[in-house]
Scaffold this motif. Structure first.
Motif, PDB file in Angstrom:
ATOM      1  N   GLU A  21     -25.063  23.877  28.364  1.00 40.70           N
ATOM      2  CA  GLU A  21     -25.049  23.510  27.256  1.00 40.70           C
ATOM      3  C   GLU A  21     -24.649  24.823  26.305  1.00 40.70           C
ATOM      4  O   GLU A  21     -23.740  24.651  25.573  1.00 40.70           O
ATOM      5  N   SER A  22     -25.286  25.761  26.617  1.00 39.59           N
ATOM      6  CA  SER A  22     -25.029  27.014  25.864  1.00 39.59           C
ATOM      7  C   SER A  22     -23.465  27.557  26.045  1.00 39.59           C
ATOM      8  O   SER A  22     -22.983  28.016  25.252  1.00 39.59           O
ATOM      9  N   THR A  23     -22.979  27.520  27.452  1.00 39.35           N
ATOM     10  CA  THR A  23     -21.570  27.670  27.790  1.00 39.35           C
ATOM     11  C   THR A  23     -20.819  27.013  26.836  1.00 39.35           C
ATOM     12  O   THR A  23     -19.779  27.341  26.220  1.00 39.35           O
ATOM     13  N   ALA A  24     -20.894  25.716  26.986  1.00 41.86           N
ATOM     14  CA  ALA A  24     -20.078  24.546  26.193  1.00 41.86           C
ATOM     15  C   ALA A  24     -20.008  24.913  24.796  1.00 41.86           C
ATOM     16  O   ALA A  24     -18.942  24.962  24.078  1.00 41.86           O
ATOM     17  N   GLN A  25     -21.066  25.038  24.056  1.00 40.36           N
ATOM     18  CA  GLN A  25     -21.088  25.580  22.784  1.00 40.36           C
ATOM     19  C   GLN A  25     -20.614  26.913  22.402  1.00 40.36           C
ATOM     20  O   GLN A  25     -19.684  27.010  21.322  1.00 40.36           O
ATOM     21  N   GLY A  26     -20.663  28.017  23.309  1.00 40.13           N
ATOM     22  CA  GLY A  26     -19.957  29.103  23.041  1.00 40.13           C
ATOM     23  C   GLY A  26     -18.534  29.076  23.057  1.00 40.13           C
ATOM     24  O   GLY A  26     -17.731  29.660  22.715  1.00 40.13           O
ATOM     25  N   PHE A  27     -17.798  28.068  23.921  1.00 37.50           N
ATOM     26  CA  PHE A  27     -16.624  28.070  24.180  1.00 37.50           C
ATOM     27  C   PHE A  27     -15.998  26.948  23.409  1.00 37.50           C
ATOM     28  O   PHE A  27     -14.837  26.702  23.551  1.00 37.50           O
ATOM     29  N   GLN A  28     -16.905  26.262  22.633  1.00 38.13           N
ATOM     30  CA  GLN A  28     -16.353  25.042  21.583  1.00 38.13           C
ATOM     31  C   GLN A  28     -15.497  24.047  22.602  1.00 38.13           C
ATOM     32  O   GLN A  28     -14.573  23.601  22.139  1.00 38.13           O
ATOM     33  N   LEU A 153     -18.371  35.585  20.515  1.00 43.49           N
ATOM     34  CA  LEU A 153     -18.282  36.262  19.281  1.00 43.49           C
ATOM     35  C   LEU A 153     -16.801  36.229  18.716  1.00 43.49           C
ATOM     36  O   LEU A 153     -16.686  36.043  17.325  1.00 43.49           O
ATOM     37  N   ASN A 154     -15.957  36.204  19.489  1.00 42.76           N
ATOM     38  CA  ASN A 154     -14.601  36.470  19.042  1.00 42.76           C
ATOM     39  C   ASN A 154     -14.253  34.982  18.621  1.00 42.76           C
ATOM     40  O   ASN A 154     -13.459  34.796  17.448  1.00 42.76           O
ATOM     41  N   PHE A 155     -14.577  34.013  19.289  1.00 45.37           N
ATOM     42  CA  PHE A 155     -14.349  32.697  18.643  1.00 45.37           C
ATOM     43  C   PHE A 155     -15.070  32.290  17.302  1.00 45.37           C
ATOM     44  O   PHE A 155     -14.525  31.600  16.228  1.00 45.37           O
ATOM     45  N   PHE A 156     -16.240  32.640  17.208  1.00 47.11           N
ATOM     46  CA  PHE A 156     -17.154  32.445  15.998  1.00 47.11           C
ATOM     47  C   PHE A 156     -17.157  33.583  14.853  1.00 47.11           C
ATOM     48  O   PHE A 156     -18.001  33.708  14.196  1.00 47.11           O
ATOM     49  N   GLN A 157     -16.214  34.690  15.067  1.00 47.59           N
ATOM     50  CA  GLN A 157     -16.231  35.567  14.304  1.00 47.59           C
ATOM     51  C   GLN A 157     -16.117  35.152  12.722  1.00 47.59           C
ATOM     52  O   GLN A 157     -15.416  34.399  12.344  1.00 47.59           O
ATOM     53  N   GLY A 158     -17.008  35.796  11.648  1.00 48.76           N
ATOM     54  CA  GLY A 158     -17.114  35.572  10.622  1.00 48.76           C
ATOM     55  C   GLY A 158     -18.179  34.339  10.366  1.00 48.76           C
ATOM     56  O   GLY A 158     -18.618  33.928   9.252  1.00 48.76           O
ATOM     57  N   GLN A 159     -18.707  33.641  11.247  1.00 46.98           N
ATOM     58  CA  GLN A 159     -19.807  32.793  11.057  1.00 46.98           C
ATOM     59  C   GLN A 159     -21.063  33.241  11.452  1.00 46.98           C
ATOM     60  O   GLN A 159     -21.495  33.900  12.266  1.00 46.98           O
ATOM     61  N   ASP A 160     -22.126  32.839  10.506  1.00 48.59           N
ATOM     62  CA  ASP A 160     -23.497  33.116  10.876  1.00 48.59           C
ATOM     63  C   ASP A 160     -24.416  33.018  12.192  1.00 48.59           C
ATOM     64  O   ASP A 160     -25.095  33.676  12.520  1.00 48.59           O
ATOM     65  N   ASN A 161     -23.754  31.880  12.844  1.00 42.11           N
ATOM     66  CA  ASN A 161     -24.129  31.577  14.123  1.00 42.11           C
ATOM     67  C   ASN A 161     -23.655  31.957  15.266  1.00 42.11           C
ATOM     68  O   ASN A 161     -24.181  31.828  16.329  1.00 42.11           O
ATOM     69  N   ALA A 162     -22.762  32.801  14.819  1.00 42.68           N
ATOM     70  CA  ALA A 162     -22.045  33.644  16.225  1.00 42.68           C
ATOM     71  C   ALA A 162     -22.898  34.062  17.043  1.00 42.68           C
ATOM     72  O   ALA A 162     -23.129  33.930  18.203  1.00 42.68           O
ATOM     73  N   VAL A 163     -23.924  35.066  16.460  1.00 35.84           N
ATOM     74  CA  VAL A 163     -24.974  35.749  17.325  1.00 35.84           C
ATOM     75  C   VAL A 163     -25.870  34.826  18.267  1.00 35.84           C
ATOM     76  O   VAL A 163     -26.345  35.039  19.422  1.00 35.84           O
ATOM     77  N   SER A 164     -26.404  33.671  17.237  1.00 28.77           N
ATOM     78  CA  SER A 164     -27.153  32.871  18.087  1.00 28.77           C
ATOM     79  C   SER A 164     -26.579  32.048  19.410  1.00 28.77           C
ATOM     80  O   SER A 164     -27.072  31.867  20.370  1.00 28.77           O
ATOM     81  N   TYR A 165     -25.181  31.793  19.223  1.00 27.00           N
ATOM     82  CA  TYR A 165     -24.352  31.388  20.384  1.00 27.00           C
ATOM     83  C   TYR A 165     -24.614  32.250  21.469  1.00 27.00           C
ATOM     84  O   TYR A 165     -24.734  31.806  22.771  1.00 27.00           O
ATOM     85  N   ALA A 166     -24.139  33.272  21.175  1.00 29.12           N
ATOM     86  CA  ALA A 166     -24.216  34.665  22.174  1.00 29.12           C
ATOM     87  C   ALA A 166     -25.543  34.729  22.863  1.00 29.12           C
ATOM     88  O   ALA A 166     -25.816  34.690  24.070  1.00 29.12           O
ATOM     89  N   PHE A 167     -26.817  34.706  22.063  1.00 30.11           N
ATOM     90  CA  PHE A 167     -27.860  35.123  22.688  1.00 30.11           C
ATOM     91  C   PHE A 167     -28.665  33.769  23.308  1.00 30.11           C
ATOM     92  O   PHE A 167     -29.365  34.000  24.200  1.00 30.11           O
ATOM     93  N   ASN A 168     -27.957  32.683  23.033  1.00 33.38           N
ATOM     94  CA  ASN A 168     -28.335  31.245  24.046  1.00 33.38           C
ATOM     95  C   ASN A 168     -28.030  31.653  25.312  1.00 33.38           C
ATOM     96  O   ASN A 168     -28.615  31.063  26.211  1.00 33.38           O
ATOM     97  N   LEU A 169     -26.760  32.255  25.423  1.00 33.13           N
ATOM     98  CA  LEU A 169     -26.436  32.333  26.782  1.00 33.13           C
ATOM     99  C   LEU A 169     -27.347  33.344  27.615  1.00 33.13           C
ATOM    100  O   LEU A 169     -27.570  33.157  28.558  1.00 33.13           O
ATOM    101  N   VAL A 175     -33.802  32.319  32.041  1.00 34.94           N
ATOM    102  CA  VAL A 175     -34.699  31.489  32.584  1.00 34.94           C
ATOM    103  C   VAL A 175     -34.301  30.834  33.829  1.00 34.94           C
ATOM    104  O   VAL A 175     -35.115  30.682  34.977  1.00 34.94           O
ATOM    105  N   ILE A 176     -33.077  30.827  34.249  1.00 32.71           N
ATOM    106  CA  ILE A 176     -32.596  30.183  35.534  1.00 32.71           C
ATOM    107  C   ILE A 176     -32.661  31.235  36.599  1.00 32.71           C
ATOM    108  O   ILE A 176     -32.884  31.130  37.791  1.00 32.71           O
ATOM    109  N   LEU A 177     -32.491  32.647  36.259  1.00 36.82           N
ATOM    110  CA  LEU A 177     -32.242  33.699  37.150  1.00 36.82           C
ATOM    111  C   LEU A 177     -33.481  34.123  37.804  1.00 36.82           C
ATOM    112  O   LEU A 177     -33.908  34.539  38.844  1.00 36.82           O
ATOM    113  N   LEU A 178     -34.612  33.690  36.788  1.00 38.38           N
ATOM    114  CA  LEU A 178     -35.921  34.432  37.097  1.00 38.38           C
ATOM    115  C   LEU A 178     -37.000  33.258  37.431  1.00 38.38           C
ATOM    116  O   LEU A 178     -38.187  33.521  37.465  1.00 38.38           O
ATOM    117  N   ASP A 179     -36.388  31.967  37.318  1.00 37.84           N
ATOM    118  CA  ASP A 179     -37.028  30.587  37.633  1.00 37.84           C
ATOM    119  C   ASP A 179     -38.641  30.663  36.495  1.00 37.84           C
ATOM    120  O   ASP A 179     -39.624  30.383  36.837  1.00 37.84           O
TER     121      ASP A 179
END
Length: 714
Positions: A21-28, A153-169, A175-179
């Motif tokens: 889900e995070s990947t899909a949001q990040g890549f639009q 970040l390149n996709f969402f440059q200039g938008q306030d939620n750009a950092v949030s999408y990157a941090f979601n990834l 979570v999945i790497l460390l169970d």
């Protein structure tokens, strides 16, 4: 632990699906995830993370049809007319990815490019995950995660939620790497406090505020931002302690990249103003709303006098694309422009600007290459003088032989009284003088100025006309000629000179191939260039002679003048093109002439050419297309229409009601780059087939096909 991480378990893992889900949001992208081995389907959010509109529907029928016939990274059109692409990742997991149609004009990457990047990153990530599970150790592709974050970040440059999408990834990956039960990132930026959570939100919030939980934290600090990255109840605390600082470093990099974007935006006017290139912003009313100093200097006007000026007041090479309201990226290279009694040569590029799906205007970038052009002219003049001196010396040498022979024969002629011998000497003298005439004619062609009788020319048609003549030439040598002609864009050229180029190269190839040889004539388009290539299966060009092959009077033939290839090169150069030679791996030589496609600005760009004789069907279809926002050229009968008038237009799509070979040939000759939509043919609708005829036009189908083929929405 390996049992938990099997591919089928991954499809049912909320942690893994959260990462998708995070990947899909990040890549639009809208992603539908499935596996042929199960009936499980998972869909990411139906709302675009950028424009907040809904993605098109992907039906179960679309998925089943694609699974049966399609392969990795192959595109197909869904039942509702959208373009979808298949992404295969390890474990026989298949992802169907859709772009947001409203953001297409703003995307810097097309659907295929985004799918290729997502496929690589997800595959690398999943391989690391699965291999780590089997070996008892989980490795993470930090470089892949970093690449993903930078793209987001390149996709969402200039938008306030750009950092949030990157941090979601980052948080989903932890979570999945460390169970782990969950992960979080908290930081303070001045008076603003931010808390981002992935996993079990309530448990994470309690852990952030309280002590006594099994958790691992790593501090992060950059600029004014201070905070920490944490993981709750990791499967292996020691591994978490080694991994978390690396992930915290990734978060720091995200902050730094976003800060750079913010600085560029804050200083946007200063950045544009300092560019050497001229920059112009034009609104949809075709008025200039911004120029930088470089452009003002170029047109020799103060900035205050340019603002609000209609762009049509500047009669420059790009003006036709704006007056015709083109919504495509257009460019020109070394285009001539005369302004204020001075000549300029310009490189320029114009791009449309969209606000979601709404057109807002254009941005124009202009570079003054006049100095470079003058430098090239000076260099060419110097080269021409040097070549002239060399050629004159070579010509004098070549003329000396036949003239000396003729002089000797004239002297012998004065001594002989035998009529038979006199006639023989006379024939030899005439032969030598003909040789002199041939040398002078070819030499004069080399010295002709670069002006040509230029007109729009379709090379495909020209070569088809020449083909019988070429085959006739080949018969004398028992050589087989193969033609491989593709439809290409028109060029600006002299048909007589280009005929001479073709005949010279094909004759050389036939002679090189020899008895029972093979010659292939190819025509294709490569970007903004049309390439005519002639290949033979002869002995090829000796490597040590390749650099001399175009020199005047150089020949590999025993009785050649050595001017034929020089003439070909001169004609190619005079057309703004070039010629190159190479030896083929299988043997033989290949000569390729590259010519630029026509860039005449008198051509009117339209979206659609609608060819339909039935007025009762043509009129409502034309109105529907115009109301949708497309520019339409209507033609009743293309077979009776004057082609000189049609060539003034450049449609992106041609709609024909009936498939006739004559009409299709005319369309391809006039508009070789246009797409063709024939609407009277069987099309699948639901469970059965419908036949589209004049009395039964499916307007919705035509509109969907038009949008899909034109690839953008107005």
């Amino acid at each position: 632990m390996g049992l938990i991480m099997t591919p089928n378990r991954l499809l049912n893992s909320n942690r893994w699906l959260s990462f998708l889900e995070s990947t899909a949001q990040g890549f639009q992208l809208n992603m539908t995830v499935t596996s042929p081995q199960s009936n499980f389907y998972f869909k990411t959010s139906k709302i675009c993370s950028r424009c907040k509109t809904e993605y098109p529907d992907l039906t179960l029928a679309d998925i089943r049809r694609a699974q049966d016939k399609m392969s990795n990274l192959e595109e197909f059109v869904t039942n509702n007319g959208s373009t979808c692409i298949i992404v295969e990742i390890p474990g026989e997991i298949i992802i169907f990815a859709l772009d947001c149609p409203h953001c297409l004009s703003n995307n810097q990457l097309i659907l295929r490019e985004k799918a290729e990047i997502a496929s690589k990153i997800l595959s690398d990530f999943l391989n690391s995950l699965l291999e780590g599970a089997i070996g008892g150790e989980r490795a993470v592709e930090l470089s892949a995660l970093r690449q993903m974050n930078q793209i987001v970040l390149n996709f969402f440059q200039g938008q306030d939620n750009a950092v949030s999408y990157a941090f979601n990834l980052v948080l989903s990956a932890l979570v999945i790497l460390l169970d782990a039960k969950g992960s979080w990132l908290e930081y303070q930026d001045g008076d603003c406090e931010v808390l981002l959570i992935k996993g079990e939100e309530q448990a994470v919030r309690q852990a952030v505020k309280s002590k006594g939980f099994l958790k691992v934290e790593a501090p992060l600090q950059t600029g004014s931002k201070i905070g920490s990255l944490g993981i709750l109840e990791p499967n292996n605390q020691q591994r978490a302690q080694s991994l978390l600082p690396l992930m915290a470093q990734e978060c720091t990099i995200v902050f730094e990249i976003q800060r750079l974007f913010e600085l560029v935006q804050a200083q946007f006017a200063n950045v544009l103003g300092s560019l050497r290139s001229g920059v112009v912003l034009i609104n949809k009313n075709k008025a200039i709303i911004y120029v930088n100093n470089s452009f003002a200097k170029l047109i020799n006007k103060p900035v205050k006098d340019i603002l609000n000026m209609p762009i049509s007041d500047i009669h420059a090479p790009w003006i036709s694309y704006i007056t015709e309201e083109s919504k495509l990226n257009e460019a020109g290279h070394m285009d001539f422009w005369h302004n204020d009694e001075r000549d300029y040569w310009l490189n320029w590029q114009i791009c449309p600007i969209f606000d979601k799906e709404d057109f807002s205007g254009w941005i124009l970038l202009v570079d003054d290459e006049s100095d470079n052009h003058q430098l090239q002219v000076t260099v060419r003049q110097a080269e021409r003088l040097g070549v002239t001196a060399t050629m004159v010396g070579a010509l004098a040498h070549e003329l000396r032989n036949p003239l000396s022979a003729a002089k000797g024969l004239v002297q012998l002629l004065a001594r002989k009284q035998d009529p038979v011998k006199v006639r023989g000497y006379s024939d030899l003298i005439l032969k030598e003088l003909d040789r002199v005439t041939g040398l002078l004619n070819e030499f004069l062609l080399l010295g002709k100025p670069s002006t040509i009788s230029s007109q729009p020319l379709n090379l495909t048609s020209l070569l088809n006309e020449l083909l019988p003549l070429l085959e006739g030439e080949a018969l004398h040598y028992n050589t087989k000629i193969t033609a491989d002609f593709h439809e290409v864009s028109p060029i600006d050229g002299d048909s007589g000179q280009l005929t001479q180029v073709t005949l010279n190269l094909v004759r050389n190839a036939i002679q090189a191939a020899g008895d029972n040889g093979k010659v292939t004539v190819k025509l294709k388009q490569i970007g903004d260039w049309v390439e005519l290539s002639i290949e033979d299966n002869g002995p090829g060009i000796p490597p040590h002679k390749e650099s001399q092959i175009f020199d005047p009077f150089f020949s590999t033939k025993p009785h050649g003048t050595g001017l034929g290839l020089s003439v070909v090169q001169t004609i190619a150069n005079n057309h703004g093109g070039k010629i190159k030679v190479s030896n083929l791996p299988q043997g033989g030589a290949a000569f390729a002439v590259c010519l630029p496609i026509s860039k005449r600005t008198s051509t009117t760009i339209v979206d659609i050419a609608l060819i339909m004789a039935n007025e009762y069907r043509r009129f409502p279809l034309e109105q529907m297309l115009r109301q949708t926002g497309y520019t339409v050229l209507t033609i009743e009968d293309i077979e009776d229409h004057e082609q000189e008038q049609l060539i003034k237009y450049r449609p992106r799509l041609v709609i024909l009601p009936v498939s006739t070979s004559k009409a299709e040939v005319i369309v391809k000759n006039i508009w070789p780059t246009a797409q063709l939509l024939i609407i009277e043919q069987s099309q699948t609708f639901g469970e059965g087939d419908r036949e589209l005829t004049y009395e039964n036009l499916d307007f919705l189908y035509i509109l969907k096909e038009t949008r899909n083929m034109l690839k953008y929405k107005k």
